[in-house]
Design an enzyme around this catalytic site. Structure first.
Site, PDB file in Angstrom:
ATOM      1  N   ASP A 155     -21.959  21.258 -47.245  1.00  0.00           N
ATOM      2  CA  ASP A 155     -22.645  20.595 -46.130  1.00  0.00           C
ATOM      3  C   ASP A 155     -23.654  19.511 -46.498  1.00  0.00           C
ATOM      4  OD1 ASP A 155     -21.229  22.670 -45.080  1.00  0.00           O
ATOM      5  OD2 ASP A 155     -22.908  23.597 -44.042  1.00  0.00           O
ATOM      6  N   GLU A 190     -24.944  34.019 -52.102  1.00  0.00           N
ATOM      7  CA  GLU A 190     -24.174  32.900 -51.564  1.00  0.00           C
ATOM      8  C   GLU A 190     -24.033  31.810 -52.639  1.00  0.00           C
ATOM      9  OE1 GLU A 190     -26.128  31.337 -48.143  1.00  0.00           O
ATOM     10  OE2 GLU A 190     -24.442  30.066 -47.526  1.00  0.00           O
TER      11      GLU A 190
HETATM   12  C1  2M8 Z   1     -22.191  26.952 -44.752  1.00  0.00           C
HETATM   13  O1  2M8 Z   1     -22.044  26.152 -43.586  1.00  0.00           O
HETATM   14  C2  2M8 Z   1     -22.586  26.535 -42.318  1.00  0.00           C
HETATM   15  C3  2M8 Z   1     -22.103  25.509 -41.308  1.00  0.00           C
HETATM   16  O2  2M8 Z   1     -20.705  25.578 -41.222  1.00  0.00           O
HETATM   17  C4  2M8 Z   1     -24.096  26.602 -42.291  1.00  0.00           C
HETATM   18  O3  2M8 Z   1     -24.751  26.162 -43.241  1.00  0.00           O
HETATM   19  O4  2M8 Z   1     -24.649  27.113 -41.305  1.00  0.00           O
HETATM   20  C5  2M8 Z   1     -21.317  26.287 -45.853  1.00  0.00           C
HETATM   21  O5  2M8 Z   1     -21.620  26.825 -47.106  1.00  0.00           O
HETATM   22  C6  2M8 Z   1     -19.846  26.459 -45.519  1.00  0.00           C
HETATM   23  O6  2M8 Z   1     -19.038  26.032 -46.593  1.00  0.00           O
HETATM   24  C7  2M8 Z   1     -19.503  27.912 -45.193  1.00  0.00           C
HETATM   25  O7  2M8 Z   1     -18.191  27.975 -44.718  1.00  0.00           O
HETATM   26  C8  2M8 Z   1     -20.459  28.514 -44.148  1.00  0.00           C
HETATM   27  C9  2M8 Z   1     -20.268  30.016 -43.979  1.00  0.00           C
HETATM   28  O8  2M8 Z   1     -20.312  30.657 -45.213  1.00  0.00           O
HETATM   29  O9  2M8 Z   1     -21.808  28.284 -44.526  1.00  0.00           O
END
Ligand code: 2M8
Length: 450
Positions: free
Chosen positions: A179, A416
């Site tokens: 992101d 994460e």
């Molecule tokens: C993160 O993205 C979300 C938005 O989609 C967030 O930051 O709220 C990223 O690391 C993305 O790659 C991942 O799919 C998601 C859920 O783990 O988190």
């Protein structure tokens, strides 16, 4: 406090303790028909997370692996797009932006329940299905899903490759999955704050991490929200959105994942006696696009392209190396990529080694080992590079990476993302973002289960 579960906390001394702890993480995040990425920070189903999660589930609960993919594809839009989030009703109100913000029913293609986002994520599904088939998951069900993955790839080439160059663009940083990678700084920076249309919103993510500096900034969020607003104002019509949206980027990693999945579709179609002609064309076009348009000979990596500015983006992010996972790179290009991976930027030095390749080059001015996609190591990008190294015959480097991935989780737990440095002072935390993170657990299960 992060939301790591006690049972999954480190240290896990033996491989069997580690495997058991990984299953605990996935079982705790199971929602009944899909798996959330983490206990509280991400309370819904995420698209590419589910692909990686299914690979872990397939090692001990194959019926759940299949359900995971079916639930995701049940939310596929009529135009073929698979949304980046499928909202789980029990989690509504706990994550921003939710369905009330996306308002996807403005599109005639969206599911009528409206419980999805209006963007997509990297198309991991083709190679995931191929791996699930190899793990013995129900073949008839996989065959049905192959048809749906074909519809997704058709959507991407129809709507996101208007110049028919075999390379698709993303229209939101969230579509990349990386992101806040520095790759997007230029395109996002061009968005003039004084003209931003930013509907009022409240971030929820900062409540679930130890330190807000591990997450994107408010400035980034304003731009993310603005980009959602532009697409929803166009009713999620791709042609209309393309006319107005200021962020349109061709990302090498997004295209590499798509190419790898198209390669898998060729195999799957052949296996099931389906026509493999279309995926074969996608593969040829993607390889050509990666090798001729995105390859940067002087840097020895793949560039991103800012379609709006008509410029190449000088890459410092790991996404510039992910095409190694495809059949595209020539032996000479492969060697350049491997040299970059072994360089101090991605492997550190003998006295200060880095583990499992950081998300950004260490010498980049933007490098921050604690900040989300701007430096920390992530399990999924390392796992893809591991496949790439093996595929192109770099088995010693792959074996080293394998050990580093396992070591990283053993030392820090199912986080994460991770501090890339091996030699951290005892007082320094090494696991960031949320704990109890599903794809870290799932990919570890996949790696440790022959
Ligand atoms: C993160 O993205 C979300 C938005 O989609 C967030 O930051 O709220 C990223 O690391 C993305 O790659 C991942 O799919 C998601 C859920 O783990 O988190």
């Amino acid at each position: 406090m992060t939301d790591d579960g006690d049972a999954a906390a480190p240290p896990h001394r033996t491989p069997s303790q580690l495997l058991e702890a990984a299953r605990v993480v996935l079982d705790a995040n199971w929602l009944g028909a899909s798996t959330k990425p983490s206990p509280t920070l991400y309370p819904h189903q995420w698209n590419w997370d589910s692909g990686f999660i299914a690979l872990g589930l397939a090692t001990y609960r194959p019926e759940r692996a299949l359900r995971e993919m079916q639930t995701l594809f049940d939310a596929q839009w009529l135009n073929g797009m698979v949304p980046h989030i499928v909202f789980n009703e029990a989690g509504l109100g706990k994550y921003f932006p939710g369905p009330d913000f996306w308002q996807v029913t403005r599109s005639p293609h969206a599911p009528v329940h409206g419980l999805t986002s209006g963007i997509t994520q990297p198309a991991v599904h083709g190679f995931v299905l191929q791996m699930l088939l190899a793990r013995g998951v129900n073949a008839d069900a996989i065959r049905a899903l192959v048809t749906q993955v074909m519809a997704l790839h058709r959507y991407l080439y129809r709507e996101r490759d208007p110049d028919a160059q075999g390379l698709v663009y993303i229209r939101h940083p969230w579509e990349s999955g990386n992101d806040n990678a520095p790759t997007w700084d230029g395109p996002l920076g061009r968005i003039d704050p004084s003209v931003l249309v930013i509907p009022p919103y409240t971030r929820q993510d900062l409540r679930h991490v130890d330190d807000p500096r591990e997450r994107p900034s408010d400035r980034d969020y304003d731009r993310y929200v603005h980009l959602v607003d532009v697409a929803r104002s166009a009713g999620y019509d791709e042609a209309r959105t393309r006319e107005t949206i200021p962020f349109q980027v061709i990302d090498p990693a997004f295209n590499a994942v798509l190419a790898w999945s198209s390669e898998a579709l060729v195999e799957l179609c052949t296996h099931f006696g389906m026509d493999a002609g279309e995926p074969r064309e996608w593969v040829a076009a993607a390889h050509r696009g990666l090798e001729t348009t995105l390859w940067n000979e002087s840097l020895g990596r793949y560039d991103a392209i800012d379609r709006v500015a008509g410029e190449r983006i000088p890459m410092v992010a790991i996404s510039s190396l992910i095409p190694l996972v495809t059949g595209a790179p020539s032996p000479a290009h492969t060697q350049r990529i491997v040299d970059t991976l072994r360089s101090p930027d991605f492997s550190g030095t003998a006295s200060d080694p880095l583990r499992a390749y950081p998300s950004c080059a260490r010498s980049a001015p933007t490098y921050d080992p604690q900040l989300y996609w701007r430096g920390p190591t992530w399990m999924n990008t390392s796992w893809m590079l591991w496949h790439g190294l093996r595929r192109h015959g770099h088995s010693a480097e792959a074996a080293r990476l394998f050990d580093e991935m396992i070591d990283m989780v053993q030392v820090h737990g199912f986080h994460e993302y991770f501090h890339p440095s091996v030699n951290l002072p005892a007082s320094q935390r090494g696991g960031f973002g949320t704990g109890g993170f599903s794809w870290t657990a799932a990919l570890l299960l996949d790696l440790l289960t022959p």
